[in-house]
Each structure stands twice: as structure tokens, then as C-alpha cells.
Design an enzyme around this catalytic site. Structure first.
Site, short mmCIF file in Angstrom:
data_model
loop_
_atom_site.label_atom_id
_atom_site.label_comp_id
_atom_site.label_asym_id
_atom_site.label_seq_id
_atom_site.Cartn_x
_atom_site.Cartn_y
_atom_site.Cartn_z
N LYS A 1 -3.54 -3.25 -12.48
CA LYS A 1 -4.60 -4.07 -11.76
C LYS A 1 -4.87 -5.57 -12.46
CE LYS A 1 -7.43 -0.51 -9.70
NZ LYS A 1 -7.22 -0.69 -8.32
N ARG B 1 -5.10 9.42 -4.11
CA ARG B 1 -4.63 10.34 -2.93
C ARG B 1 -3.73 11.33 -3.74
NH1 ARG B 1 -2.38 5.27 0.16
NH2 ARG B 1 -4.31 4.39 -0.84
N1 BES Z 1 -9.77 3.08 -6.91
C1 BES Z 1 -9.02 2.19 -6.21
C2 BES Z 1 -9.55 1.83 -4.87
C3 BES Z 1 -10.99 0.99 -5.36
C4 BES Z 1 -10.97 -0.57 -5.10
C5 BES Z 1 -12.35 1.56 -5.21
C6 BES Z 1 -12.06 -1.28 -5.25
C7 BES Z 1 -13.30 0.60 -5.67
C8 BES Z 1 -13.29 -0.65 -5.48
C9 BES Z 1 -7.74 2.86 -5.55
O1 BES Z 1 -7.39 3.72 -6.74
C10 BES Z 1 -6.66 1.75 -5.62
O2 BES Z 1 -6.46 1.01 -6.53
N2 BES Z 1 -6.16 1.63 -4.30
C11 BES Z 1 -5.33 0.63 -4.10
C12 BES Z 1 -4.34 1.24 -2.96
C13 BES Z 1 -3.26 0.34 -2.67
C14 BES Z 1 -2.18 0.38 -4.13
C15 BES Z 1 -2.38 1.08 -1.62
C16 BES Z 1 -5.96 -0.56 -3.44
O3 BES Z 1 -6.98 -0.26 -2.49
O4 BES Z 1 -5.87 -1.67 -3.56
ZN ZN Z 2 -5.64 3.05 -7.98
#
Ligand code: BES
Ligand code: ZN
Ligand code: ZN
Length: 498
Positions: free
Chosen positions: A275, A349
């Protein structure tokens, strides 16, 4: 804070501060007129001098000069009476408690439970008031060297006439709010403290004092069970994973359990698909779903609900270590489904797939998972509601109704079969990301592949688990989202009330 019930009238109640709720344009009701007379017109003079109308968020403080049992009366605006509900009281109580705290008072009394709000019983009003007080007063300061114990230590909920209903509501509100505050603590604790093993230890401690059965799988147990999604995400981290199982089997043997599943990512760096640095610290809260279900089962036990309830929390970090999963890797879930990992940041997931498959072993009445799953859900809905997905309309309606009652609103998004196309993989059964669009839905479509024929719903709380402002009963940081709503849902679904 200690919460008690008093039957003393407004003029007589002994407290540093008395809080009275006022609906918009209702500054001169019979009760307030009487109070105004006791205060020799100080109230009506202040109302006109400060243009206090009772609008939501407004407040007016009047010193009583010894005319009442309380030194100060804080009038707090509740907004329009039409459309008011339990959450109106909950929010106002949250705002009021901070006002009183700031004033330096040591004790307060609130006259909210006796307000007549259409469709809200006296017990429910008392419950909402207490939830607002305890959630609104919440602080997280255990890492502050100069943290002081707040002076405000007692809150009296006023009950004129309906004492037993108020007492019942207060008891319930305390159990629910304390469970939600516990969940908030778990969310707010930094990732270096709240590791998967810490979360499991907290679950164990919580369960031990409540006759909840707690079983924790360590990496060996997780491997033995073939939880391939959880193992895959955990392999990049030095922190050993945990799979937490909490069982509150307090209902009739014939009653199928409700199984709650919560995402327990104690820190989500994104893994190799790392990230960006901005706001990454919020990813310590990626176990909010896990904390939510742990809080819910804690409250169910404290309320001695005669239900069968299970909470499952797969817990790990998502780190980019040398043995971390790589884009293109394939993992096999406990469900038997093979999953191509296109993006290691879509890890929630993967770990939920095992937990959902595990849930089916209980032959449950239904399965409800809650997870900070996608940024896409935040983009779609903002932070005023969580995303809801369900393969059953009744279940969706029950959850929506529960969220309405608790002020944790849910908005349903579709799960049409066409979305399954987007997660078809060239090399495995499914892949863990879809196209750029509809990310919250393709994530839900991924989860659906692991629940078999069970009645199931998924709550995406990415936008609601963390609050960036202090407002009503929300404080900055963890919200404890889901705790109160899931308990209310269990009550509504089973018809068993606490
Ligand atoms: N934990 C994150 C989602 C999230 C984002 C929670 C912001 C709280 C605040 C999750 O694991 C994630 O990173 N999801 C990705 C999925 C994508 C790679 C398909 C996302 O939402 O960017
Ligand atoms: Zn994630
Ligand atoms: Zn995550």
C-alpha cells in the site's frame, strides 16, 4: 463511568450537571415552563439571548444559583421531533457527555428516557441514552504519558414513573456499550501490540469469565485444518496466525446457531502489492470485523441471551516478508476452492474463505461476516453506512432493520450472478480481484464461493469501522462497528430478547 437510575424529579435531582433534551422549537413545553419558573425566568431569558431553539447539536447552559438540586442545567438540542428515533437520543447523549466532561463536573443526570419519541419505548430510550453516554465519553489514552482520569465518574439516568423499564434499558445499554468500547480498544491498539496472538489471548480472557467456550488454532492447527487462505496470507509475517473460535451455546439444543465471522487482519501492509504510505497506520484497524464479532458474543453472554451463537475470527498480519505470497500464487481454501492471488492486498477475502467454509460445519441457521474488506465500498457509500450483501432477502431485511435501530446503517448492494464472471481465473477456480469497477461487489462475489448453500450475509465496514472525527457517540479512531447491530440482529432473528 458508573451509570445509575434515579426517580428524582428534574428540580430535585442531585448532580453537578443536569442534562435536558429539547426538541426543535419546543423550548416552552409545560415541563420547561415549570422549570423556568423555578429558575425565575433564567431559562427563557437565556433562550432568547442565545437564540437557543433546540436544533440538533445546539446547547445552552444555565447556572441554577441553588434553585435546583443541580448546579448547572445543560439544555441540548435534539432537532426536529418528527423523524426523531433512538439514534437521536444516542447522538445527543454522546454530545452531552463531552460537554459535561469539559465543564469539569464530576456527576451528571440525564433526563432523556422520559422524552416521548414516536416508536421508541422507554426501555429502548434508556438503552440508547446509556449507549450514547458510554460511547461518547470513550477515550483511548493508554499511551499518553500525561493521561488523567476524567473527573466525570457517574451518570444518573432519570426515570419518572417507568423505573423498571428504564432499569432494564440501562442494564442492556451498559452491556452493549462496554462490549463496543472493548472492541474499540482492540481496534485502536497499535499493530505491534494487537498481534494475532494478542487478539486470541484477549478472546480467551474475555471468554473465560463468561462461560463462552474458546478454542484457538495456532499455525499447526490451521495447517491441519487445511486453511489455505489464512496460511497463504500469514506466510509473509513473523507473527504466527491464529484462528479464534468462540461459542455461546446458551439456547435450546434444537436451535441452529447463528455464526458470525469477522476479519482479523491485525495489520494490512498490502503485502508484496504494498500500500502507499499515506494513512497506512489506519490498517491497524483491519481487524475491526473480528473485534466486532468478539464484542457481539461478549455482549450476548453479558445479556445472558438464550441463543446459540458462534464467532469465528481468522487472524494474521499481511506483510511483505521474504516468504510472502506473490501475485500469481495459487492457494487452496478450506472450502476446496482454488484461488489465484492477483493482488496480495486483497487478503481479507482469502482468510475469510476458510472461516466461511468452517462456519458451514455448524449447520448454521445463517452466517454473517463483517470485514473492512474494500476501499471500493468506501468510495461507493462513504462513511455513513456499511455495505450489505446477502443471498437471502429476509436476512438482508433483518440486518437492515437492526442497523436502523442501532444507528449503524446498512445499504444493500447486488450480488447478481453476472458479477461472478469478473473473478474467473485462467489458472485456478477464481482469482482474488475483479475488474477496476464494482470492487466491493466482486469481493462479495468471491466470498459467496465459499459459503455453499448456507443463508449468508456480508457486511463491508471499510468506511464505517474508523471515525476521523468526534461526533455524537463516535470518537476518533475505532467505532466498535457491528457489536450493537449484530446483537440486535440476533435478538430479532431468534425472537429472544436480552
Ligand atoms: N483492508 C483493505 C480495505 C480497506 C481500505 C479497509 C481502506 C479500510 C480502509 C483491504 O484488504 C484491501 O486492501 N482491499 C483492496 C482490494 C483491491 C486490491 C482489490 C482495496 O480496497 O484497495
Ligand atoms: Zn488489503
Ligand atoms: Zn485488509
Amino acid at each position: 463511568m458508573k451509570v445509575t437510575v434515579t426517580t428524582a424529579p428534574s428540580a430535585g435531582v442531585k448532580a453537578d450537571a443536569l442534562v435536558l433534551g429539547v426538541f426543535d422549537k419546543e423550548t416552552a413545553t409545560g415541563a420547561l415552563k415549570k422549570l423556568d419558573a423555578t429558575l425565575k425566568g433564567a431559562l427563557s431569558r437565556a433562550v432568547s439571548a442565545e437564540a437557543f431553539t433546540g436544533a440538533a447539536g445546539q446547547s445552552l447552559s444555565v447556572h441554577t444559583q441553588g434553585a435546583l438540586g443541580a448546579a448547572v442545567v445543560h439544555f441540548v438540542g435534539l432537532g426536529a421531533k418528527t423523524g426523531a428515533n433512538a439514534d437521536t437520543l444516542r447522538r445527543a447523549a454522546g454530545n452531552a457527555v463531552r460537554l459535561v466532561k469539559k465543564s469539569g463536573a464530576a456527576s451528571m443526570a440525564l433526563d432523556f428516557a422520559t422524552l416521548k419519541v414516536k416508536g421508541v419505548g422507554v426501555d429502548e430510550a434508556a438503552q440508547a441514552t446509556v449507549e450514547g453516554i458510554l460511547l461518547g465519553a470513550y477515550t483511548f489514552d493508554r499511551f499518553k504519558s500525561d493521561a488523567k482520569k476524567p473527573r466525570l465518574a457517574t451518570a444518573q439516568v432519570m426515570a419518572e414513573g417507568d423505573e423498571s423499564a428504564v432499569r432494564h434499558g440501562v442494564k442492556k445499554g451498559v452491556a452493549l456499550a462496554e462490549a463496543a468500547c472493548w472492541a474499540r480498544d482492540l481496534v485502536n491498539l497499535p499493530g505491534n501490540v494487537a498481534t494475532p496472538s494478542f487478539l486470541a489471548d484477549e478472546a480467551r480472557k474475555m471468554a473465560r469469565s463468561r462461560k463462552i467456550k474458546c478454542t484457538v488454532l495456532d499455525p499447526n492447527g490451521i495447517k491441519k485444518e487445511k486453511m489455505g487462505g489464512l496460511m497463504a496470507v500469514a506466510q509473509g509475517s513473523h507473527q504466527p496466525a491464529r484462528f479464534i473460535i468462540l461459542e455461546w451455546m446458551n439456547g435450546p439444543k434444537s436451535q441452529k446457531p447463528i455464526v458470525l465471522v469477522g476479519k482479523g487482519l491485525t495489520f494490512d501492509t498490502g503485502g508484496i502489492s504494498i500500500k502507499p504510505a499515506a494513512n497506512m497506520e489506519e490498517m491497524k484497524g483491519d481487524m475491526s470485523g473480528g473485534a466486532g464479532v468478539m464484542g457481539a458474543i461478549r455482549a450476548a453472554a453479558d445479556l445472558n441471551l438464550k441463543v446459540n451463537l458462534v464467532a469465528l475470527v481468522p487472524s494474521t498480519e499481511n506483510m511483505p516478508g521474504g516468504s510472502a505470497i506473490k501475485p500469481g500464487d495459487v492457494a487452496t481454501s478450506l472450502s476446496g476452492v482454488t484461488m489465484e492471488i492477483i493482488n496480495t492486498d486483497a487478503e481479507g477475502r482469502l482468510i475469510l474463505s476458510d472461516a466461511l467454509a468452517y462456519a458451514t460445519r455448524y449447520h448454521p441457521d445463517c452466517v454473517v461476516d463483517i470485514a473492512t474488506l474494500t476501499g471500493a465500498c468506501m468510495v461507493a457509500l462513504g462513511n455513513l453506512c456499511s455495505g450489505l450483501f446477502a443471498n437471502d432477502d429476509t436476512l438482508a431485511a433483518q440486518l437492515t432493520g437492526a442497523g436502523e435501530a442501532t444507528g449503524e446503517r446498512l445499504w444493500r448492494l447486488p450480488l447478481w450472478a453476472e458479477y461472478d464472471e469478473f473473478i474467473k481465473s485462467d489458472v485456478a477456480d477464481i482469482k482474488n480481484v475483479g475488474s477496476r469497477w464494482g470492487g466491493a461487489i466482486t469481493a462479495a462475489a468471491f466470498l459467496k464461493k465459499h459459503v455453499g448453500k448456507e443463508t449468508w450475509a456480508h457486511l463491508d465496514v471499510a468506511g464505517t469501522a474508523f471515525s476521523d472525527s468526534v461526533k455524537g457517540y463516535l470518537t476518533k479512531g475505532g467505532v466498535g462497528v457491528g457489536v450493537r447491530t449484530l446483537v440486535r440482529f440476533v435478538e430479532d432473528r431468534t425472537g429472544v430478547k436480552g
